[in-house]
Structures are given as C-alpha cells and as structure tokens.
Design an enzyme around this catalytic site. Sequence first.
Site, PDB file in Angstrom:
ATOM      1  N   LYS A  18     -16.750 -19.457   3.029  1.00 26.90           N
ATOM      2  CA  LYS A  18     -18.173 -19.410   3.350  1.00 26.90           C
ATOM      3  C   LYS A  18     -19.011 -18.676   2.314  1.00 26.90           C
ATOM      4  CE  LYS A  18     -18.021 -19.766   8.350  1.00 26.90           C
ATOM      5  NZ  LYS A  18     -18.226 -19.035   9.602  1.00 26.90           N
TER       6      LYS A  18
ATOM      7  N   ARG B  38       0.824  -1.219   0.000  1.00 29.64           N
ATOM      8  CA  ARG B  38       0.000   0.000   0.000  1.00 29.64           C
ATOM      9  C   ARG B  38       0.856   1.265   0.000  1.00 29.64           C
ATOM     10  NH1 ARG B  38      -4.913  -1.338   4.242  1.00 29.64           N
ATOM     11  NH2 ARG B  38      -6.128  -2.606   2.779  1.00 29.64           N
TER      12      ARG B  38
ATOM     13  N   GLY C  91     -11.761  -5.079   2.243  1.00 24.92           N
ATOM     14  CA  GLY C  91     -13.199  -4.849   2.408  1.00 24.92           C
ATOM     15  C   GLY C  91     -13.796  -3.971   1.314  1.00 24.92           C
TER      16      GLY C  91
ATOM     17  N   GLY D 225      -7.548  -9.679   0.703  1.00 23.91           N
ATOM     18  CA  GLY D 225      -6.320 -10.076   1.383  1.00 23.91           C
ATOM     19  C   GLY D 225      -5.855 -11.489   1.051  1.00 23.91           C
TER      20      GLY D 225
HETATM   21  C1  3PG Z   1      -8.246  -2.063   5.584  1.00 22.39           C
HETATM   22  O1  3PG Z   1      -7.107  -2.357   5.961  1.00 22.39           O
HETATM   23  O2  3PG Z   1      -9.077  -2.902   5.221  1.00 22.39           O
HETATM   24  C2  3PG Z   1      -8.593  -0.617   5.489  1.00 22.39           C
HETATM   25  O3  3PG Z   1      -7.528   0.161   5.890  1.00 22.39           O
HETATM   26  C3  3PG Z   1      -9.833  -0.299   6.288  1.00 22.39           C
HETATM   27  O4  3PG Z   1      -9.640  -0.548   7.644  1.00 22.39           O
HETATM   28  P1  3PG Z   1     -10.912  -0.780   8.576  1.00 22.39           P
HETATM   29  O5  3PG Z   1     -11.501  -2.107   8.132  1.00 22.39           O
HETATM   30  O6  3PG Z   1     -10.411  -0.788   9.977  1.00 22.39           O
HETATM   31  O7  3PG Z   1     -11.884   0.351   8.307  1.00 22.39           O
HETATM   32 MG    MG Z   2     -10.792  -4.121   6.768  1.00 22.67          MG
END
Ligand code: 3PG
Ligand code: MG
Length: 404
Positions: free
Chosen positions: A198, A37, A378, A355
Amino acid sequence: MPAFLTLDDLAVADRRVLVRTDLNLPMKDGQVTDATRLVRAAATFAELAKKRAKVVVLSHFGRPKGPDPKLSLGQLLEPLRGALPGLSVSFAADCIGPVAATAVAAVAPGDLVLLENLRFHKGEEANDPDFVRALAALGDLYVNDAFSTAHRAHASTAGLAALLPAAAGRLMQAELEALGKALEHPERPVVAIVGGAKVSTKLALLGNLVGKVDRLIIGGAMANTFIHAAGGDVGASLCEKELADTARDIVKRARDGGCTIVLPVDGVVAAKLDGAAPRATVPADQIPADRMMLDVGPASVTRFEAELAAARTVVWNGPVGAFEVPPFDAGTTALAKAVAAATRAGRLVSVAGGGDTVAALAHAGVVDQLSYVSTAGGAFLEWLEGKTLPGVAALEAAAAKKSR
Ligand code: 3PG
Ligand code: MG
C-alpha cells in the site's frame, strides 16, 4: 564525531549498567522462531561482562495491558543464556521495586540479571516520571541498545537517558552508523527500492526519500497506484485509486528535486494469488480487467538491475512482488541477488530493513550478504520517513548535556 556516546565513553567496572535491549523476539509454541535480535544484542552484553559491569537487562515483550504470564520475559531467559555462553544470567520477576532491587543487589561484576517485562507497568509506555525514577534507582549507568524500539518515547527508551549517564550499545551504534552511511552522508548515486502493498502506509517515507535519493524504484502492489495515476490499466490488481492525486504529487516532487522514479515496465499476472493459477507476463500498464499483477516481470528486473549497476548506495524496504507465494517471488529474489552480488563485489553499500524485507532477503538466501540489515521494523520505517526517533534523540540530548 557521532552525536551520541558509546560504550567507549563509559567506565563500567563494578557499576550497575541498565541495558535497554529488544528481546521482543518472534515466538511460536514457546520457541524463538528468529533469534536475530538476540544474536545481534549479545556483543554489548559480552563486552560489558568482560569489563566487569553488573549488567541489568531491560526489555519489553509483546504488548501486554498489565501483568500477563503469557508475555513473561522469563521465557527468554534460556535463549538469552544460550546466546551468552559462559556468563551467569539470573531473572527477577519484576522490573522495579523490592523484587528487582534484591535481584540487582545480588549481581556480581561480570554477571547479568534479566528483569521482567517492562510493559507489565503502565508507567513504561506512559514514560511516567515515577516509573523512570524507579528504574533509574536500579542502575548507575544507562545503555540503550534497542534501535528497533527507538521510535517509542517510553520510560526505558527515552526517560532513563535524562536521569543516568547514557550511551548507545554496540548494536544501536552499528544501526545508526549504517543508516547514516545510507541516507545522511551516502556515496552517490543513491537508489531506494520501496515495495509492499500500500502507498497509504508509505506516503511519509516516499515523501522523504524523493528529497534524498537519486533514483526511487517502486515495486509491489503500491506500484499499481502510480501506474494507474499515470493513466495505465491495472486490471484487478491491488490499487489505491483514491490516492492517484497523491501519487502524481509524489512524482512531481521527485521530478522537481532531481529524483527519477522507476516503475515496473512489465508484470506477472494471474486471476488470483495462487502459485498454481495460470500466469502471463504483460506490460505493466496493460493488465487485463480480470488479472492482477503479482510480481514484476523480467524486463522490470533488467531495468532495476541497470539502476543498481550505476548506484553506489541502495536503501531497501518492501518486497517488489508477492514473494511469500512462489513463483511470484522471482522478481524480489532476482533483485535481492543483484544487490548482494554488487555488495560482495564492493561496488555497492546496501542497507535494508523491515520485517517483510528481511524475510524476503532470507528467502533469497542473501541476508548476510548486504552491507547492513536492520533488526528494526517500525523504527526503520520511521527513520526512512525522516522522523526523529525519541530513543536516539534522548541519547543525543544526553551527550550534548555532558559536553556542555
Ligand atoms: C518491534 O518488534 O517492532 C519492537 O520491539 C517494538 O515493538 P512495539 O511495536 O510493540 O512497540
Ligand atoms: Mg512494531
């Protein structure tokens, strides 16, 4: 025309530019374990510095419930400096108020200041108007370069765009352009590969994808739920049997919409998730009662490769087997190599994110051979679900306001 402004649209020289970036890097024992990142964020900083902006770096780190020295962004100062050779980067121990104001006032054109973790203040996650104003007071312009945090409607990701002239940074721009090419206006046929454990965590994603893609390859333990729903025997495999109706509904919606779902035809099974346990390859719908499917088998890989050979675009989220435990990485690695080879040959536009997926691509040694690998977890999932990301929506609203 993209619906958002970019760095090309801002006159930044001598202006204070608030740059929301995502320095939420994985760390262990004080060391960054994956700097992807940071490396990908560097282009925006370098360009702004070159254009003589006064750069104010905003980020969160972890999920603090208030000030927490263990989650200070101060520990990212040296890694940030390392990623920006030749640039001067200072640090402020607060992200608003007099401490921040003094540090920002000291920034010369072409220099940067990193402000302390935004989430030390409750107003960040609450998108509290007072906190947004306190941040906005530190800048003249706002750049959001944090696609990976764009699924959060926070002060620094959504609120600021309403108060300051707002544009996407180069990483945000690259993410949005690559994702747009994959799902909004892709070259067809489009194949989605969805894996993971899942079905329950990916219902919205599957529901959105069956309406958009031509083929949906389902692997990983979630395939067992579909195999079970179709009457197959999944043995001791991970399987959400209570979701059989939901799985059948997804299959029906896919069929009605002209999307073909492609499931594993064979699987590598063992009695437990242990690379040394005796294994066998069996038909995916005839798993012995005391065995579990831990990877897709070779016939499935051949079938998936045939789909890829016919595809022009692939979107990938989720490994198709327990790749963390070799030899159950074989299916995922073979698929990753097939996607990489077709991409290198110019036959395929390939976009992946999440991830686990990025870890699986790295394990296969092909992370840099896809068309685009998202830095987001996410946010990438929510985008695959077809959701509006607040951080992106805020940039679009700012651009629309400006053009009126
Ligand atoms: C992540 O690493 O997924 C982003 O930086 C968002 O972090 P968070 O899920 O704590 O909002
Ligand atoms: Mg996250």
